[in-house]
Scaffold this motif. Structure first.
Motif, PDB file in Angstrom:
ATOM      1  N   ASN A   1       0.847  -1.194   0.000  1.00  0.00           N
ATOM      2  CA  ASN A   1       0.000   0.000   0.000  1.00  0.00           C
ATOM      3  C   ASN A   1       0.885   1.247   0.000  1.00  0.00           C
ATOM      4  O   ASN A   1       1.566   1.537   0.976  1.00  0.00           O
ATOM      5  CB  ASN A   1      -0.926  -0.007   1.215  1.00  0.00           C
ATOM      6  CG  ASN A   1      -1.971   1.072   1.130  1.00  0.00           C
ATOM      7  OD1 ASN A   1      -1.758   2.104   0.498  1.00  0.00           O
ATOM      8  ND2 ASN A   1      -3.111   0.834   1.764  1.00  0.00           N
TER       9      ASN A   1
ATOM     10  N   GLU B   1      -0.425  -5.053   3.463  1.00  0.00           N
ATOM     11  CA  GLU B   1      -1.745  -5.416   3.999  1.00  0.00           C
ATOM     12  C   GLU B   1      -2.167  -6.742   3.378  1.00  0.00           C
ATOM     13  O   GLU B   1      -2.052  -6.921   2.157  1.00  0.00           O
ATOM     14  CB  GLU B   1      -2.781  -4.345   3.643  1.00  0.00           C
ATOM     15  CG  GLU B   1      -2.559  -3.033   4.346  1.00  0.00           C
ATOM     16  CD  GLU B   1      -3.623  -2.006   3.970  1.00  0.00           C
ATOM     17  OE1 GLU B   1      -4.563  -1.827   4.740  1.00  0.00           O
ATOM     18  OE2 GLU B   1      -3.504  -1.419   2.891  1.00  0.00           O
TER      19      GLU B   1
ATOM     20  N   ASN C   1     -11.493   3.334   4.663  1.00  0.00           N
ATOM     21  CA  ASN C   1     -10.398   4.128   5.223  1.00  0.00           C
ATOM     22  C   ASN C   1      -9.890   5.112   4.185  1.00  0.00           C
ATOM     23  O   ASN C   1      -9.758   4.782   3.024  1.00  0.00           O
ATOM     24  CB  ASN C   1      -9.212   3.225   5.601  1.00  0.00           C
ATOM     25  CG  ASN C   1      -9.453   2.514   6.898  1.00  0.00           C
ATOM     26  OD1 ASN C   1     -10.457   2.742   7.556  1.00  0.00           O
ATOM     27  ND2 ASN C   1      -8.537   1.641   7.250  1.00  0.00           N
TER      28      ASN C   1
ATOM     29  N   PHE D   1      -6.493   6.925   8.270  1.00  0.00           N
ATOM     30  CA  PHE D   1      -5.509   6.010   8.811  1.00  0.00           C
ATOM     31  C   PHE D   1      -4.431   6.753   9.574  1.00  0.00           C
ATOM     32  O   PHE D   1      -4.042   6.361  10.661  1.00  0.00           O
ATOM     33  CB  PHE D   1      -4.867   5.143   7.726  1.00  0.00           C
ATOM     34  CG  PHE D   1      -4.031   4.098   8.375  1.00  0.00           C
ATOM     35  CD1 PHE D   1      -4.643   2.973   8.876  1.00  0.00           C
ATOM     36  CD2 PHE D   1      -2.687   4.300   8.611  1.00  0.00           C
ATOM     37  CE1 PHE D   1      -3.900   2.044   9.575  1.00  0.00           C
ATOM     38  CE2 PHE D   1      -1.954   3.367   9.307  1.00  0.00           C
ATOM     39  CZ  PHE D   1      -2.559   2.240   9.784  1.00  0.00           C
TER      40      PHE D   1
HETATM   41  C1  LIG Z   1      -4.072   1.895   1.665  1.00  0.00           C
HETATM   42  O1  LIG Z   1      -4.264   2.439   2.945  1.00  0.00           O
HETATM   43  C2  LIG Z   1      -5.228   3.473   2.940  1.00  0.00           C
HETATM   44  C3  LIG Z   1      -5.239   4.086   4.312  1.00  0.00           C
HETATM   45  O2  LIG Z   1      -5.454   3.103   5.282  1.00  0.00           O
HETATM   46  C4  LIG Z   1      -6.578   2.898   2.553  1.00  0.00           C
HETATM   47  O3  LIG Z   1      -7.545   3.924   2.495  1.00  0.00           O
HETATM   48  C5  LIG Z   1      -6.485   2.250   1.186  1.00  0.00           C
HETATM   49  O4  LIG Z   1      -7.695   1.591   0.895  1.00  0.00           O
HETATM   50  C6  LIG Z   1      -5.363   1.267   1.164  1.00  0.00           C
HETATM   51  N1  LIG Z   1      -5.178   0.805  -0.197  1.00  0.00           N
HETATM   52  C7  LIG Z   1      -5.375  -0.451  -0.531  1.00  0.00           C
HETATM   53  C8  LIG Z   1      -5.125  -0.755  -1.965  1.00  0.00           C
HETATM   54  O5  LIG Z   1      -5.705  -1.298   0.269  1.00  0.00           O
END
Ligand SMILES: *[C@@H]1O[C@H](CO)[C@@H](O)[C@H](O)[C@H]1NC(C)=O
Ligand SMILES: *[C@@H]1O[C@H](CO)[C@@H](O)[C@H](O)[C@H]1NC(C)=O
Ligand SMILES: *[C@@H]1O[C@H](CO)[C@@H](O)[C@H](O)[C@H]1NC(C)=O
Ligand SMILES: *[C@@H]1O[C@H](CO)[C@@H](O)[C@H](O)[C@H]1NC(C)=O
Ligand SMILES: *[C@@H]1O[C@H](CO)[C@@H](O)[C@H](O)[C@H]1NC(C)=O
Ligand SMILES: *[C@@H]1O[C@H](CO)[C@@H](O)[C@H](O)[C@H]1NC(C)=O
Ligand SMILES: *[C@@H]1O[C@H](CO)[C@@H](O)[C@H](O)[C@H]1NC(C)=O
Length: 398
Positions: A44, A102, A369, A374
């Motif tokens: 991410n 993630e 999010n 975050f």
């Molecule tokens: C990356 O992190 C942000 C903040 O937590 C979140 O909004 C976003 O969905 C995330 N991107 C992915 C591809 O999971």
């Protein structure tokens, strides 16, 4: 149910009473190691606003590979690093490149997560974490398995939730080996109050086994962290390399009931593990400075002899030779416990024939999010005092 319906009530009652002592079986649902490790995660790039909340840039998978910040070494271990080659001198907005991972699959209640590592990032200004978070924060909760900063040597466990009445009773002192760090009367409060930023650290239990974090973790060979989340509560363990239970890493169905007291125990009596948490995204990353490692009083606790403040360290790449994860594996096991069974009494724990709560969800959609949300998460967690002034100051920088 192996019994015929013609059995008498007495026999049925006997069988029921045996249920609570019956071992729960965990079966492997995700086995992430070596090259396969990266199949289980996405990188991410926008997880955090590095200008305000930490001196880092999170890279895409291809960029991280090209920069040698994520790879599998010749021993088959997963390496995730912070850039330790770039000199940032003279650049006031400099941030170090690293990664924020993630999990692609969601972890559900009834899961046992086991993480085996030889090295956890450490060093003044370094802030690594292995935690899980719901897709909506704090409503779906957060479970911190590994999290510490700078030159600390004792890991901290914590929960953060949006629901009220989620706490760690101080009475768990006799059921866990760790130390409850903060308490309001006879509880340690896990509930976040976003509007005030109170309860920023969550309900922290500090590890008391030595070598759980920092240079001594790796010098004694690393070790294993485990987190069990079921309808009875949330338990977390740390085992140094020489003390890892024999069924960890070898058995396809490890049995936590044989491991002894957990380091941290958050029983359902203090916090409902079914309603305070939604399906969890396993998250692994390293931050630099930011609201926890960079907070002046936290920084000075272990690094005052190294530098006057956190950010003064960031430009010099030689400060980051130890800022890397060296991972043997991350495994998730499930006991098939379904969320719907969670409203029944704990005597039925783990025995429901729940319909495969093993991770079939995907985190690729539905996340509400935002990068701001975050980032704010981390601020609320770590900014101790005075929260409001600094918090508003940082928000205004966005
Ligand atoms: C990356 O992190 C942000 C903040 O937590 C979140 O909004 C976003 O969905 C995330 N991107 C992915 C591809 O999971
Ligand atoms: C990446 O790291 C490996 C192992 O340390 C090394 O052999 C290789 O030369 C590095 N590659 C680059 C592009 O730095
Ligand atoms: C602590 O352990 C005792 C003995 O096993 C048990 O009776 C008690 O319910 C436990 N308390 C908590 C909060 O888990
Ligand atoms: C726990 O903290 C939350 C958020 O600040 C607060 O609303 C709640 O009243 C606290 N609970 C107790 C029992 O103190
Ligand atoms: C369990 O169900 C409750 C109520 O529907 C929900 O709030 C919670 O997010 C669910 N938890 C999990 C882990 O699915
Ligand atoms: C951090 O320390 C350096 C070196 O003493 C100093 O120049 C800088 O102003 C300090 N930064 C902050 C934010 O206090
Ligand atoms: C970066 O750190 C690694 C250990 O993580 C070390 O092997 C390497 O020599 C360091 N690179 C430089 C340029 O010092």
């Amino acid at each position: 149910m192996p019994f015929g319906k013609n059995l008498g009530f007495a026999l049925f009652a006997l069988a029921s009473s045996l249920v609570s002592t019956e071992a729960v079986t965990y079966t492997l649902s995700q086995d992430l190691s070596g090259d396969k490790f990266f199949d289980g995660f996405k990188f991410n790039e926008s997880a955090i606003d590095f200008n305000n909340f930490g001196n880092v840039h999170f890279l895409s998978q291809s960029a991280a590979q090209a920069a040698n910040l994520s790879y599998v070494d010749s021993n088959g271990r997963v390496i995730l690093r912070v850039d330790n080659t770039t000199n940032g001198a003279g650049d006031t907005t400099f941030g170090r490149n690293t990664v924020y991972l993630e999990s692609t699959q969601l972890m559900n209640i009834g899961s046992l997560m086991i993480f085996d590592a030889n090295h956890i990032p450490f060093g003044c200004s370094v802030w690594p974490s292995l935690f899980t978070q719901g897709q909506v924060w704090p409503q779906q909760g957060e479970i911190d398995v590994i999290e510490q900063v700078n030159l600390a040597t004792d890991n901290r466990y914590s929960l953060h939730v949006g629901v009220d009445n989620c706490n760690q009773p101080t009475s768990v002192a006799s059921n866990q080996t760790g130390t409850i760090s903060t308490a309001e009367g006879d509880i340690s409060n896990c509930t976040v109050t976003p509007t005030t930023g109170q309860n920023t650290v969550g309900c922290v239990t500090t590890e008391t086994k030595s070598n759980s974090f920092g240079s001594s973790f790796s010098s004694q060979g690393g070790g294993v962290y485990a987190m069990l989340w079921d309808t009875d509560g949330i338990a977390m363990w740390y085992f140094a390399r020489g003390s890892v239970p024999s069924d960890i890493g070898t058995s396809n169905s490890p049995d936590p009931t044989t491991w002894g007291e957990a380091s941290a125990w958050y029983p359902a009596s203090g916090c409902n593990p079914s309603t305070a948490f939604g399906p969890q995204i396993i998250t692994l990353y390293t931050d630099i400075c930011g609201a926890f490692a960079g907070e002046d009083s936290v920084f000075s606790q272990t690094c005052s002899s190294v530098a006057p403040n956190c950010t003064s360290l960031v430009a010099d790449p030689t400060n980051y030779d130890d800022a890397y994860w060296e991972i043997n594996y991350l495994r998730v096991y499930t006991n098939g416990q379904s969320n719907s069974s969670s409203t029944s009494s704990t005597s039925a724990s783990g025995t429901s024939s729940g319909s495969g709560s093993s991770s079939t969800g995907s985190t690729s959609s539905g996340s509400s999010n935002s990068a701001l949300a975050f980032a704010v998460t981390r601020i609320w967690e770590y900014l101790l005092v005075p929260a409001s002034v600094s918090f508003l100051g940082m928000l205004s920088m966005l």
